[in-house]
Design a protein around this motif. Sequence first.
Motif, mmCIF file in Angstrom:
data_model
loop_
_atom_site.group_PDB
_atom_site.id
_atom_site.type_symbol
_atom_site.label_atom_id
_atom_site.label_comp_id
_atom_site.label_asym_id
_atom_site.label_seq_id
_atom_site.Cartn_x
_atom_site.Cartn_y
_atom_site.Cartn_z
ATOM 1 N N ALA A 16 30.719 -9.007 86.405
ATOM 2 C CA ALA A 16 30.975 -8.133 85.258
ATOM 3 C C ALA A 16 32.211 -7.270 85.498
ATOM 4 O O ALA A 16 33.017 -7.044 84.589
ATOM 5 C CB ALA A 16 29.761 -7.247 85.000
ATOM 6 N N PHE A 17 32.382 -6.819 86.730
ATOM 7 C CA PHE A 17 33.545 -5.996 87.080
ATOM 8 C C PHE A 17 34.842 -6.771 86.894
ATOM 9 O O PHE A 17 35.781 -6.305 86.237
ATOM 10 C CB PHE A 17 33.416 -5.508 88.521
ATOM 11 C CG PHE A 17 34.642 -4.811 89.047
ATOM 12 C CD1 PHE A 17 34.829 -3.458 88.823
ATOM 13 C CD2 PHE A 17 35.603 -5.511 89.777
ATOM 14 C CE1 PHE A 17 35.969 -2.808 89.305
ATOM 15 C CE2 PHE A 17 36.742 -4.875 90.255
ATOM 16 C CZ PHE A 17 36.925 -3.524 90.017
ATOM 17 N N ARG B 123 39.868 -8.115 84.112
ATOM 18 C CA ARG B 123 40.788 -9.132 83.586
ATOM 19 C C ARG B 123 41.034 -8.945 82.101
ATOM 20 O O ARG B 123 42.132 -9.200 81.611
ATOM 21 C CB ARG B 123 40.214 -10.525 83.838
ATOM 22 C CG ARG B 123 40.288 -10.985 85.275
ATOM 23 C CD ARG B 123 39.546 -12.295 85.476
ATOM 24 N NE ARG B 123 39.698 -12.791 86.835
ATOM 25 C CZ ARG B 123 38.981 -13.778 87.349
ATOM 26 N NH1 ARG B 123 38.050 -14.375 86.598
ATOM 27 N NH2 ARG B 123 39.174 -14.180 88.590
ATOM 28 N N GLY B 124 40.001 -8.523 81.378
ATOM 29 C CA GLY B 124 40.119 -8.380 79.932
ATOM 30 C C GLY B 124 40.637 -7.030 79.486
ATOM 31 O O GLY B 124 40.759 -6.786 78.278
ATOM 32 N N VAL C 100 38.244 5.457 88.638
ATOM 33 C CA VAL C 100 38.211 4.153 89.294
ATOM 34 C C VAL C 100 38.495 3.037 88.279
ATOM 35 O O VAL C 100 39.252 2.098 88.556
ATOM 36 C CB VAL C 100 36.860 3.930 89.992
ATOM 37 C CG1 VAL C 100 36.729 2.482 90.459
ATOM 38 C CG2 VAL C 100 36.711 4.875 91.177
ATOM 39 N N ALA C 101 37.898 3.155 87.082
ATOM 40 C CA ALA C 101 38.103 2.147 86.051
ATOM 41 C C ALA C 101 39.572 2.093 85.626
ATOM 42 O O ALA C 101 40.157 1.012 85.465
ATOM 43 C CB ALA C 101 37.222 2.433 84.841
ATOM 44 N N GLU C 102 40.186 3.243 85.447
ATOM 45 C CA GLU C 102 41.601 3.268 85.052
ATOM 46 C C GLU C 102 42.488 2.679 86.148
ATOM 47 O O GLU C 102 43.477 1.989 85.854
ATOM 48 C CB GLU C 102 42.009 4.703 84.726
ATOM 49 C CG GLU C 102 41.363 5.214 83.429
ATOM 50 C CD GLU C 102 41.629 6.685 83.191
ATOM 51 O OE1 GLU C 102 42.148 7.361 84.123
ATOM 52 O OE2 GLU C 102 41.306 7.174 82.079
ATOM 53 N N GLY C 103 42.125 2.925 87.399
ATOM 54 C CA GLY C 103 42.875 2.329 88.502
ATOM 55 C C GLY C 103 42.733 0.813 88.532
ATOM 56 O O GLY C 103 43.692 0.088 88.813
ATOM 57 N N ARG D 179 46.436 -8.545 89.225
ATOM 58 C CA ARG D 179 45.848 -9.058 90.454
ATOM 59 C C ARG D 179 44.424 -9.533 90.226
ATOM 60 O O ARG D 179 43.968 -10.485 90.863
ATOM 61 C CB ARG D 179 45.879 -7.985 91.536
ATOM 62 C CG ARG D 179 47.268 -7.729 92.101
ATOM 63 C CD ARG D 179 47.201 -6.786 93.280
ATOM 64 N NE ARG D 179 48.509 -6.581 93.870
ATOM 65 C CZ ARG D 179 48.739 -5.789 94.916
ATOM 66 N NH1 ARG D 179 47.745 -5.132 95.472
ATOM 67 N NH2 ARG D 179 49.955 -5.657 95.394
ATOM 68 N N SER D 180 43.695 -8.869 89.335
ATOM 69 C CA SER D 180 42.309 -9.281 89.096
ATOM 70 C C SER D 180 42.242 -10.684 88.523
ATOM 71 O O SER D 180 41.262 -11.402 88.724
ATOM 72 C CB SER D 180 41.622 -8.286 88.155
ATOM 73 O OG SER D 180 42.155 -8.373 86.839
ATOM 74 N N ARG D 181 43.297 -11.117 87.828
ATOM 75 C CA ARG D 181 43.306 -12.474 87.272
ATOM 76 C C ARG D 181 43.393 -13.517 88.369
ATOM 77 O O ARG D 181 43.019 -14.667 88.167
ATOM 78 C CB ARG D 181 44.492 -12.623 86.318
ATOM 79 C CG ARG D 181 44.369 -11.790 85.044
ATOM 80 C CD ARG D 181 45.629 -11.907 84.216
ATOM 81 N NE ARG D 181 45.565 -11.052 83.029
ATOM 82 C CZ ARG D 181 46.626 -10.537 82.436
ATOM 83 N NH1 ARG D 181 47.832 -10.805 82.910
ATOM 84 N NH2 ARG D 181 46.496 -9.790 81.364
ATOM 85 N N GLU D 182 43.935 -13.149 89.517
ATOM 86 C CA GLU D 182 44.097 -14.084 90.627
ATOM 87 C C GLU D 182 42.907 -14.066 91.582
ATOM 88 O O GLU D 182 42.841 -14.887 92.492
ATOM 89 C CB GLU D 182 45.376 -13.734 91.394
ATOM 90 C CG GLU D 182 46.638 -13.754 90.530
ATOM 91 C CD GLU D 182 47.820 -13.096 91.210
ATOM 92 O OE1 GLU D 182 47.637 -12.562 92.328
ATOM 93 O OE2 GLU D 182 48.921 -13.103 90.635
ATOM 94 N N ALA D 183 41.990 -13.122 91.385
ATOM 95 C CA ALA D 183 40.886 -12.955 92.326
ATOM 96 C C ALA D 183 39.842 -14.065 92.172
ATOM 97 O O ALA D 183 39.568 -14.546 91.078
ATOM 98 C CB ALA D 183 40.219 -11.597 92.117
ATOM 99 N N VAL D 184 39.265 -14.459 93.285
ATOM 100 C CA VAL D 184 38.252 -15.513 93.325
ATOM 101 C C VAL D 184 36.969 -14.939 93.929
ATOM 102 O O VAL D 184 37.011 -14.219 94.929
ATOM 103 C CB VAL D 184 38.739 -16.707 94.169
ATOM 104 C CG1 VAL D 184 37.689 -17.804 94.221
ATOM 105 C CG2 VAL D 184 40.041 -17.256 93.597
ATOM 106 N N LEU D 185 35.847 -15.277 93.317
ATOM 107 C CA LEU D 185 34.549 -14.780 93.774
ATOM 108 C C LEU D 185 34.009 -15.662 94.895
ATOM 109 O O LEU D 185 33.789 -16.864 94.693
ATOM 110 C CB LEU D 185 33.561 -14.748 92.607
ATOM 111 C CG LEU D 185 32.152 -14.221 92.878
ATOM 112 C CD1 LEU D 185 32.192 -12.758 93.285
ATOM 113 C CD2 LEU D 185 31.276 -14.395 91.630
#
Length: 292
Positions: free
Chosen positions: A181-182, A187-188, A225-228, A235-241
């Motif tokens: 969810a984070f 990303r959105g 934290v959310a604004e940061g 970078r979040s678009r490149e992150a992998v879980l």
Amino acid sequence: MRADRTRASAGAFEQRRDRLRGVAFRMLGSGAEAEDAVQEAWLRWAGTETEIADLDGWLTTVVSRICLDTLRTRARRAEVAAPDAPARAATGAGIDPEAEALLADSVGRALLVVLDALGPEERVAFVLHDLFAVPFAEIAPMLGRTPATTKKLASRARLRVHAPARIEPIELLAHQAAVTAFVRAARGGDLGGLLAVLAPDVVRTADPAALSPGMAVVVRGARAVAEGALALRRRSREAVLVLVDGRPGLVVTGAGGPVFAVTFSVRDGQIAAYDVVASPHRVAALTLSLLP
């Protein structure tokens, strides 16, 4: 005659190109480097006058040895780099970024992330045996090892790739749901979604190498934290879980392996804290494995 042989050779090679590219990409994690390895294999074959009985095996061996040399070169460069020098994602030239992304998706981004954390010989042994069913007796000469030792390398890699979670299944699902969810909200650009998944007293810590100039190392409170997180949306678009030290976390990689990781603490379905790990020696100490 020479021209006829070259045309026949080119045709035979093209029939095997996709498989060779698949082997090289899983070993190197870079579309550009995989293409280079496959092209080098073609040049070596085109330059030989010897008749090759097992062309599939010969080409796989050549590509694997080229990849192994590349992986060892990477490892040597990492050893001489400054221990806390900021890591930077590298992109290869000569390949369309969209094609690279499609190739990564077809292989599995999480698998590539975890493979990046393996040593060169472990990676070659695991990829060839577990993903392409190459016998250990054929892999061993590539590595300069015995079949028994090669089998141990692949086994050790397999244990790392599939290392189990360190939390109970129910907790694992809750933890994974919160992290998912984070990253979806980040990303959105969804501030409301981030505020919903972050605990009111959430704390974000980060290594300076992961931050843009002027950003604080420690941030407290859900809104801050959310604004940061939104500020680092790209970078979040490149992150992998994947599993990071046995818990669901995020990893971003470059051509040389993991660049940074995010570890999370989840409480009552919300993220109570997370840490952005970017110092190379801290990243190297993390255990990365696939989600079960």
